[in-house]
Design a protein around this motif. Structure first.
Motif, short mmCIF file in Angstrom:
data_model
loop_
_atom_site.label_atom_id
_atom_site.label_comp_id
_atom_site.label_asym_id
_atom_site.label_seq_id
_atom_site.Cartn_x
_atom_site.Cartn_y
_atom_site.Cartn_z
N GLU A 105 0.92 -1.17 0.05
CA GLU A 105 -0.02 0.12 0.14
C GLU A 105 0.91 1.25 -0.09
OE1 GLU A 105 -3.35 0.25 2.78
OE2 GLU A 105 -2.78 -1.81 3.81
N VAL A 106 0.52 2.11 -0.85
CA VAL A 106 1.50 3.37 -0.90
C VAL A 106 0.58 4.58 -0.68
CG1 VAL A 106 3.00 4.82 -2.36
CG2 VAL A 106 3.09 2.19 -2.69
N SER A 107 0.99 5.66 -0.01
CA SER A 107 -0.01 6.95 0.18
C SER A 107 0.93 7.84 0.03
CB SER A 107 -0.56 6.91 1.33
OG SER A 107 0.34 6.88 2.69
N GLY A 108 0.18 8.99 -0.17
CA GLY A 108 0.99 10.32 -0.50
C GLY A 108 0.29 11.59 -0.53
N GLN A 109 0.64 12.69 -0.10
CA GLN A 109 -0.23 13.84 -0.34
C GLN A 109 -0.04 15.01 -1.33
OE1 GLN A 109 0.33 14.71 4.06
NE2 GLN A 109 -1.68 15.05 4.03
N LEU A 110 -0.74 15.56 -2.05
CA LEU A 110 -0.58 16.59 -3.02
C LEU A 110 -1.42 17.77 -2.84
CD1 LEU A 110 1.25 17.39 -5.58
CD2 LEU A 110 -0.69 16.22 -6.76
N HIS A 111 -1.07 18.81 -2.24
CA HIS A 111 -2.16 19.86 -2.24
C HIS A 111 -2.34 20.77 -3.47
CE1 HIS A 111 -3.75 23.41 0.05
NE2 HIS A 111 -3.79 22.81 0.94
N SER A 112 -3.73 21.06 -3.41
CA SER A 112 -4.21 21.65 -4.59
C SER A 112 -3.44 23.17 -5.01
CB SER A 112 -5.75 21.87 -4.55
OG SER A 112 -6.25 20.49 -4.59
N PHE A 113 -3.31 23.84 -3.69
CA PHE A 113 -2.72 25.27 -3.84
C PHE A 113 -1.31 25.31 -3.65
CE2 PHE A 113 -7.24 26.34 -1.88
CZ PHE A 113 -7.68 26.55 -3.17
N ALA A 114 -0.48 24.33 -3.68
CA ALA A 114 0.92 24.32 -3.69
C ALA A 114 1.62 25.04 -4.44
CB ALA A 114 1.45 22.73 -3.65
N GLY A 115 2.44 25.95 -3.77
CA GLY A 115 3.20 26.70 -4.56
C GLY A 115 2.54 28.30 -5.04
N GLN A 116 1.39 28.47 -4.60
CA GLN A 116 0.66 29.29 -5.04
C GLN A 116 0.66 30.43 -3.64
OE1 GLN A 116 -3.31 28.72 -6.19
NE2 GLN A 116 -2.69 26.96 -7.45
N PRO A 117 0.32 31.72 -3.95
CA PRO A 117 0.54 32.76 -2.90
C PRO A 117 -0.20 32.33 -1.55
CG PRO A 117 0.10 34.01 -4.84
CD PRO A 117 -0.13 32.46 -5.45
N GLY A 118 0.61 32.50 -0.53
CA GLY A 118 0.13 31.89 0.77
C GLY A 118 0.33 30.40 1.10
N TYR A 119 0.81 29.78 -0.07
CA TYR A 119 0.99 28.36 0.06
C TYR A 119 2.40 27.61 -0.63
CZ TYR A 119 -3.96 27.95 0.84
OH TYR A 119 -5.23 28.26 1.52
N GLU A 120 3.24 28.91 -0.38
CA GLU A 120 4.58 28.81 -1.25
C GLU A 120 5.42 27.65 -0.16
OE1 GLU A 120 3.46 33.06 -1.48
OE2 GLU A 120 3.49 31.80 0.26
N ASP A 121 5.21 27.15 0.93
CA ASP A 121 6.18 26.36 1.55
C ASP A 121 5.60 24.76 1.67
OD1 ASP A 121 7.59 28.51 2.73
OD2 ASP A 121 6.50 28.60 4.45
N ILE A 122 4.15 24.63 0.79
CA ILE A 122 3.73 23.49 0.53
C ILE A 122 4.39 23.21 -0.79
CG2 ILE A 122 1.64 22.11 0.11
CD1 ILE A 122 0.34 24.01 1.96
N PRO A 123 4.99 21.68 -0.72
CA PRO A 123 5.60 21.18 -1.95
C PRO A 123 4.90 20.99 -3.31
CG PRO A 123 6.21 19.81 -0.21
CD PRO A 123 5.07 20.70 0.22
N VAL A 124 5.10 21.29 -4.40
CA VAL A 124 4.41 21.31 -5.65
C VAL A 124 4.34 19.70 -6.07
CG1 VAL A 124 4.53 23.47 -6.17
CG2 VAL A 124 6.15 22.11 -7.19
N TYR A 125 5.00 18.64 -5.37
CA TYR A 125 5.03 17.61 -5.73
C TYR A 125 4.25 16.52 -4.74
CZ TYR A 125 8.89 18.44 -2.85
OH TYR A 125 9.81 18.85 -1.76
#
Length: 176
Positions: A105-125
């Protein structure tokens, strides 16, 4: 073929034969792999071609897709799971570890707003990637731990994600 352990006997012989064949070469070349992806017409569905195979990647309906296949991040997690499964089979065969069942089983996260203003610290991958290796076996916990260590040592996709490579890219513009 009725059990995974019967398959492991076949896998062991194939792995040993492949190694012997490679050792007979003076210069062992690296294998080159190739994949091609293209966006299809009105749907935007991504067609991925690898050898004689085709895989479809798509977005969910809420992102202008038709939900005809997994998205790229899901495919990447699936590729990791497939590689971990395959390498576990190879290493179990080589180490002569008995396996009655195997599932990853493999899991991971990806945030819809990653890299956008206010979310710059969230990875885009994809991030927070984790896997669970479910093994059914009569082997000792120590033998399974050794198997796991060997899998992580040699699994190509696991190590690619853990130790990323540089990627060269270029744009080839075709006039319409």
């Amino acid at each position: 073929m009725s059990t995974l352990n019967e398959y492991l006997v076949q896998k062991r012989q194939a792995a040993l034969d492949r190694k012997d064949k490679a050792l007979q070469l003076e210069d062992i070349p690296a294998q080159t792999y190739y994949a091609k992806a293209r966006a299809l017409g009105r749907s935007g569905v991504r067609e991925i071609r690898i050898r004689d195979f085709q895989v479809i990647s798509d977005s969910p309906e809420d992102y202008a897709g038709y939900n005809l296949g997994p998205n790229s991040a899901e495919l990447q997690l699936g590729v990791l799971g497939s590689c971990l499964t395959h390498i576990t089979l190879i290493q179990a065969a080589l180490l002569q570890v008995s396996l009655d069942a195997l599932e990853v089983e493999v899991s991971g996260q990806l945030h819809s707003f990653a890299g956008q203003p206010g979310y710059e610290d969230i990875p885009v991958y994809p991030y927070n990637i984790a896997y669970k290796l479910h093994i059914t076996s009569s082997e000792s916990p120590e033998k399974i731990a050794d198997l796991h260590e060997q899998v992580e040592r040699v699994c190509p996709i696991f190590n690619l994600l853990r130790n990323p490579q540089s990627i060269k890219g270029e744009v080839v513009l075709h006039s319409s």
